[in-house]
Design a protein around this motif. Sequence first.
Motif, PDB file in Angstrom:
ATOM      1  N   ASN A   1       0.864  -1.185   0.000  1.00 57.34           N
ATOM      2  CA  ASN A   1       0.000   0.000   0.000  1.00 57.34           C
ATOM      3  C   ASN A   1       0.897   1.230   0.000  1.00 57.34           C
ATOM      4  OD1 ASN A   1      -2.893  -1.093   0.410  1.00 57.34           O
ATOM      5  ND2 ASN A   1      -1.672  -2.214   1.914  1.00 57.34           N
ATOM      6  N   CYS A   2       1.033   1.827  -1.173  1.00 61.49           N
ATOM      7  CA  CYS A   2       2.034   2.882  -1.332  1.00 61.49           C
ATOM      8  C   CYS A   2       1.726   3.708  -2.581  1.00 61.49           C
ATOM      9  CB  CYS A   2       3.426   2.272  -1.464  1.00 61.49           C
ATOM     10  SG  CYS A   2       3.608   1.161  -2.888  1.00 61.49           S
ATOM     11  N   ASN A   3       2.475   4.784  -2.721  1.00 64.69           N
ATOM     12  CA  ASN A   3       2.470   5.579  -3.945  1.00 64.69           C
ATOM     13  C   ASN A   3       3.809   5.390  -4.644  1.00 64.69           C
ATOM     14  OD1 ASN A   3      -0.002   6.521  -3.181  1.00 64.69           O
ATOM     15  ND2 ASN A   3       0.595   8.658  -2.970  1.00 64.69           N
ATOM     16  N   ILE A   4       3.782   5.163  -5.933  1.00 64.06           N
ATOM     17  CA  ILE A   4       5.013   5.042  -6.709  1.00 64.06           C
ATOM     18  C   ILE A   4       5.073   6.176  -7.722  1.00 64.06           C
ATOM     19  CG2 ILE A   4       6.229   3.661  -8.444  1.00 64.06           C
ATOM     20  CD1 ILE A   4       5.533   1.212  -6.866  1.00 64.06           C
ATOM     21  N   LYS A   5       6.195   6.887  -7.699  1.00 59.99           N
ATOM     22  CA  LYS A   5       6.404   8.015  -8.608  1.00 59.99           C
ATOM     23  C   LYS A   5       7.289   7.585  -9.767  1.00 59.99           C
ATOM     24  CE  LYS A   5       6.915  12.311  -7.217  1.00 59.99           C
ATOM     25  NZ  LYS A   5       7.475  13.561  -6.617  1.00 59.99           N
ATOM     26  N   VAL A   6       6.886   7.954 -10.971  1.00 59.79           N
ATOM     27  CA  VAL A   6       7.730   7.773 -12.144  1.00 59.79           C
ATOM     28  C   VAL A   6       8.037   9.157 -12.700  1.00 59.79           C
ATOM     29  CG1 VAL A   6       5.665   7.383 -13.580  1.00 59.79           C
ATOM     30  CG2 VAL A   6       7.928   6.748 -14.446  1.00 59.79           C
TER      31      VAL A   6
END
Length: 288
Positions: free
Chosen positions: A96-101
């Motif tokens: 459960n997380c946010n991933i930035k590209v």
Amino acid sequence: MDINDNSAKYIIINGSMYDSGESATDVLKNNGFCDISGSTVIYEVIRFIDGMPLFLEDHYMRFLKSASMLGDFELIPKSELLEYSKMLIKINGCENCNIKVMSILRNGDKTSPFAMYNSKAFYPPQSAYEEGVTVDCFDITRNMPNAKIRNEDYLAAIERMKNTSGRPLFEVLLVNESGRLTEGSKSNLFFVSGKKIITAPDEAVLKGVMRKQVIEICRETGIEIEFRAVHKDELPDIDAAFLTGTSIKALPINNIGSVRLASSANILVCKVMKFLDDRIEADVSAYR
């Protein structure tokens, strides 16, 4: 370019995994990613729930749109973005997380180096949805609001405003040169007046993924929606307001400066929150 929102040990740069150690900025710099002179950095932040992406297609299409506004570039394919995201989720041990590209776009070069990492995220507690959050206004606008571009000066100005406000603020609402509120610094903004929901027109804001879902909910359920930017002088006559964003979903506002709002009890706000939760569950379930 400094990276101060990395929240996990491992990051991916151009398809290779690196241990970020104490400084993600140093790892990126050592691998040539932080040299952004004469270039533009675009980015997307994708939320994962139980290891499954939320509204991935919408995020990726906006990523492509941001790049197309600046030129003709070859971005990381959506399938690889998802594959690398799952690798980060597994090795960093966070489902459960946010991933930035992020991608660097340079004039005259179609290739676009990319980096991916777990981005710091704040998921509001249930009490925030029940009580609402406090925000205030700031006279500032973003250049090219439709593109998700990293702007260091803009970020610094927002932080200064928050630090000098005299009270804790969840978000800052942007006010344009005409005195109209367009969006939040990291979110989209909606108002409720009677049986109508109001939000700024597409051309004035970043067309957020959650914003898109709310607009579709209004159209599907028969809620009247008006596209215009509310003037700050109208705030005392507004019934309710809420923010939307990747991490916050639809979040009621209880104060805009000195203006108090009973947003969390508003029927339209509650209806939108419920339908949005249903959409989120359906989208995540499609990947299971």
